[in-house]
Design a protein around this motif. Structure first.
Motif, short mmCIF file in Angstrom:
data_model
loop_
_atom_site.label_atom_id
_atom_site.label_comp_id
_atom_site.label_asym_id
_atom_site.label_seq_id
_atom_site.Cartn_x
_atom_site.Cartn_y
_atom_site.Cartn_z
N GLY A 41 14.97 60.79 68.28
CA GLY A 41 13.97 60.11 67.49
C GLY A 41 14.41 58.82 66.81
N SER A 42 15.56 58.32 67.14
CA SER A 42 16.06 57.10 66.51
C SER A 42 16.71 56.24 67.59
CB SER A 42 17.08 57.46 65.44
OG SER A 42 17.95 56.38 65.17
N SER A 43 16.37 54.95 67.60
CA SER A 43 16.95 54.07 68.62
C SER A 43 18.46 53.89 68.41
CB SER A 43 16.25 52.72 68.63
OG SER A 43 16.37 52.09 67.38
N VAL A 44 18.88 53.81 67.16
CA VAL A 44 20.32 53.65 66.87
C VAL A 44 21.09 54.89 67.33
CG1 VAL A 44 22.03 53.41 65.03
CG2 VAL A 44 19.93 52.06 64.96
N GLU A 45 20.56 56.05 66.98
CA GLU A 45 21.23 57.29 67.39
C GLU A 45 21.18 57.47 68.91
OE1 GLU A 45 21.68 61.82 65.70
OE2 GLU A 45 19.92 60.64 65.11
N ALA A 46 20.09 57.02 69.53
CA ALA A 46 19.96 57.12 71.00
C ALA A 46 20.99 56.23 71.68
CB ALA A 46 18.55 56.75 71.43
N GLU A 47 21.24 55.04 71.12
CA GLU A 47 22.26 54.15 71.69
C GLU A 47 23.64 54.79 71.61
OE1 GLU A 47 21.93 50.40 69.68
OE2 GLU A 47 19.92 50.03 70.48
N ASP A 48 23.96 55.36 70.44
CA ASP A 48 25.25 56.04 70.28
C ASP A 48 25.37 57.21 71.24
OD1 ASP A 48 25.91 54.29 68.27
OD2 ASP A 48 25.45 55.68 66.63
N ALA A 49 24.31 57.99 71.35
CA ALA A 49 24.32 59.16 72.23
C ALA A 49 24.46 58.75 73.69
CB ALA A 49 23.06 59.99 72.03
N THR A 50 23.84 57.64 74.05
CA THR A 50 23.94 57.15 75.43
C THR A 50 25.39 56.77 75.74
OG1 THR A 50 21.67 56.35 75.39
CG2 THR A 50 23.12 55.39 77.06
N GLN A 51 26.03 56.05 74.83
CA GLN A 51 27.43 55.68 75.05
C GLN A 51 28.32 56.92 75.14
OE1 GLN A 51 28.48 52.91 71.96
NE2 GLN A 51 27.09 51.34 72.74
N GLU A 52 28.12 57.85 74.23
CA GLU A 52 28.93 59.07 74.24
C GLU A 52 28.68 59.89 75.51
OE1 GLU A 52 31.68 61.85 73.43
OE2 GLU A 52 31.43 59.94 72.39
N ALA A 53 27.44 59.91 75.97
CA ALA A 53 27.13 60.65 77.20
C ALA A 53 27.90 60.06 78.38
CB ALA A 53 25.63 60.62 77.47
N PHE A 54 27.98 58.74 78.44
CA PHE A 54 28.73 58.11 79.53
C PHE A 54 30.23 58.38 79.41
CE2 PHE A 54 24.88 55.52 80.40
CZ PHE A 54 24.75 55.87 81.74
N VAL A 55 30.73 58.47 78.20
CA VAL A 55 32.14 58.84 78.03
C VAL A 55 32.36 60.25 78.58
CG1 VAL A 55 33.92 59.40 76.32
CG2 VAL A 55 32.58 57.29 76.08
N ARG A 56 31.45 61.15 78.24
CA ARG A 56 31.55 62.52 78.73
C ARG A 56 31.42 62.58 80.25
NH1 ARG A 56 28.76 66.69 74.47
NH2 ARG A 56 29.93 65.99 72.66
N ILE A 57 30.51 61.79 80.80
CA ILE A 57 30.34 61.76 82.27
C ILE A 57 31.63 61.26 82.91
CG2 ILE A 57 29.14 60.55 84.13
CD1 ILE A 57 26.60 60.70 82.25
N TRP A 58 32.24 60.21 82.36
CA TRP A 58 33.48 59.65 82.90
C TRP A 58 34.60 60.69 82.87
CZ3 TRP A 58 35.40 55.89 85.74
CH2 TRP A 58 36.76 55.59 85.67
N THR A 59 34.73 61.38 81.74
CA THR A 59 35.83 62.35 81.61
C THR A 59 35.58 63.63 82.39
OG1 THR A 59 34.91 63.26 79.57
CG2 THR A 59 36.53 61.47 79.35
N ARG A 60 34.36 63.90 82.74
CA ARG A 60 34.04 65.14 83.47
C ARG A 60 33.57 64.89 84.89
NH1 ARG A 60 30.80 67.62 78.34
NH2 ARG A 60 32.64 67.81 77.03
N LEU A 61 33.80 63.70 85.38
CA LEU A 61 33.33 63.34 86.71
C LEU A 61 33.89 64.27 87.79
CD1 LEU A 61 31.38 61.22 87.66
CD2 LEU A 61 33.28 59.65 87.99
N ASP A 62 35.10 64.80 87.55
CA ASP A 62 35.69 65.71 88.54
C ASP A 62 34.97 67.05 88.58
OD1 ASP A 62 36.66 66.22 85.96
OD2 ASP A 62 38.47 67.19 86.75
N THR A 63 34.12 67.36 87.60
CA THR A 63 33.38 68.63 87.62
C THR A 63 32.03 68.51 88.33
OG1 THR A 63 32.25 68.25 85.50
CG2 THR A 63 34.44 69.30 85.42
N TYR A 64 31.65 67.29 88.71
CA TYR A 64 30.36 67.10 89.39
C TYR A 64 30.40 67.77 90.75
CZ TYR A 64 26.76 64.88 92.20
OH TYR A 64 25.72 64.66 93.06
N ASP A 65 29.39 68.58 91.02
CA ASP A 65 29.23 69.26 92.30
C ASP A 65 28.31 68.41 93.18
OD1 ASP A 65 28.72 70.94 94.43
OD2 ASP A 65 27.58 72.41 93.26
#
Length: 189
Positions: A41-65
């Motif tokens: 519900g917040s654009s600022v929080e959504a931006e932070d969450a988007t960046q953090e999600a990509f960090v998580r995706i990068w660090t967990r890329l080896d778990t992608y099936d």
């Protein structure tokens, strides 16, 4: 973007290919941001969450099936991160409404306040109609409630179209005079 292209990006990114990961970010930045914004519900929080999600995706890329759709996996990682943020924000409890926010569609039905205003306006209009002469009341009702054309009203009232237009004009003037004499209608929404 095809599945083969996405799989190629994932394989190259797993081997440290930053350009391939940048292409993944470019492809999924908007969908992840939209998901985060709807959930948080917040654009600022959504931006932070988007960046953090990509960090998580990068660090967990080896778990992608690779048997799964990449978009499903990426949005799953992002939604789990958003749920974690909501839990931290709300003392550990997250409602189903917050979890399902990305799937929520607004209710098109009028809210109680809107229904009350419409009901009040309708009652005032009924009172005004009661004060009109019957021939004026009839043409107003046929035109605005029954959505009849001038020709149809002329046929129903056994008059001419010009007589109908004249009665409608007089009826609207009479209602305007009644309103200016003290009756107030809410502005139509």
């Amino acid at each position: 973007m095809g599945l083969d292209q996405e799989l190629d990006w994932v394989l190259r990114a797993r081997q440290g290919g930053e350009q391939a990961f940048a292409q993944l970010v470019e492809a999924y930045q908007r969908p992840i941001y939209n998901l985060a914004y709807r959930m948080l519900g917040s654009s600022v929080e959504a931006e932070d969450a988007t960046q953090e999600a990509f960090v998580r995706i990068w660090t967990r890329l080896d778990t992608y099936d690779s048997g799964r759709k990449l978009s499903s996996w990426v949005l799953s990682v992002a939604s789990h991160h958003c749920i974690d943020r909501l839990r931290r924000r709300g003392g550990g409890q997250v409602s189903m409404e917050e979890i399902m926010a990305s799937r929520w569609l607004p209710d098109g039905d009028p809210k109680p306040e809107e229904r009350a205003l419409v009901s009040e306006r309708d009652e005032r209009v009924r009172r005004l109609l009661d004060l009109l002469q019957p021939q004026y009341r009839l043409v107003i009702v046929l035109r605005y409630w029954e959505d009849k054309s001038y020709a149809e009203i002329a046929e129903i009232t056994d008059t001419t179209e010009s007589a109908v237009k004249s009665r409608l004009h007089r009826a609207r003037l009479a209602m305007a005079e009644l309103l200016s004499a003290g009756e107030r209608l809410p502005i139509e929404t």
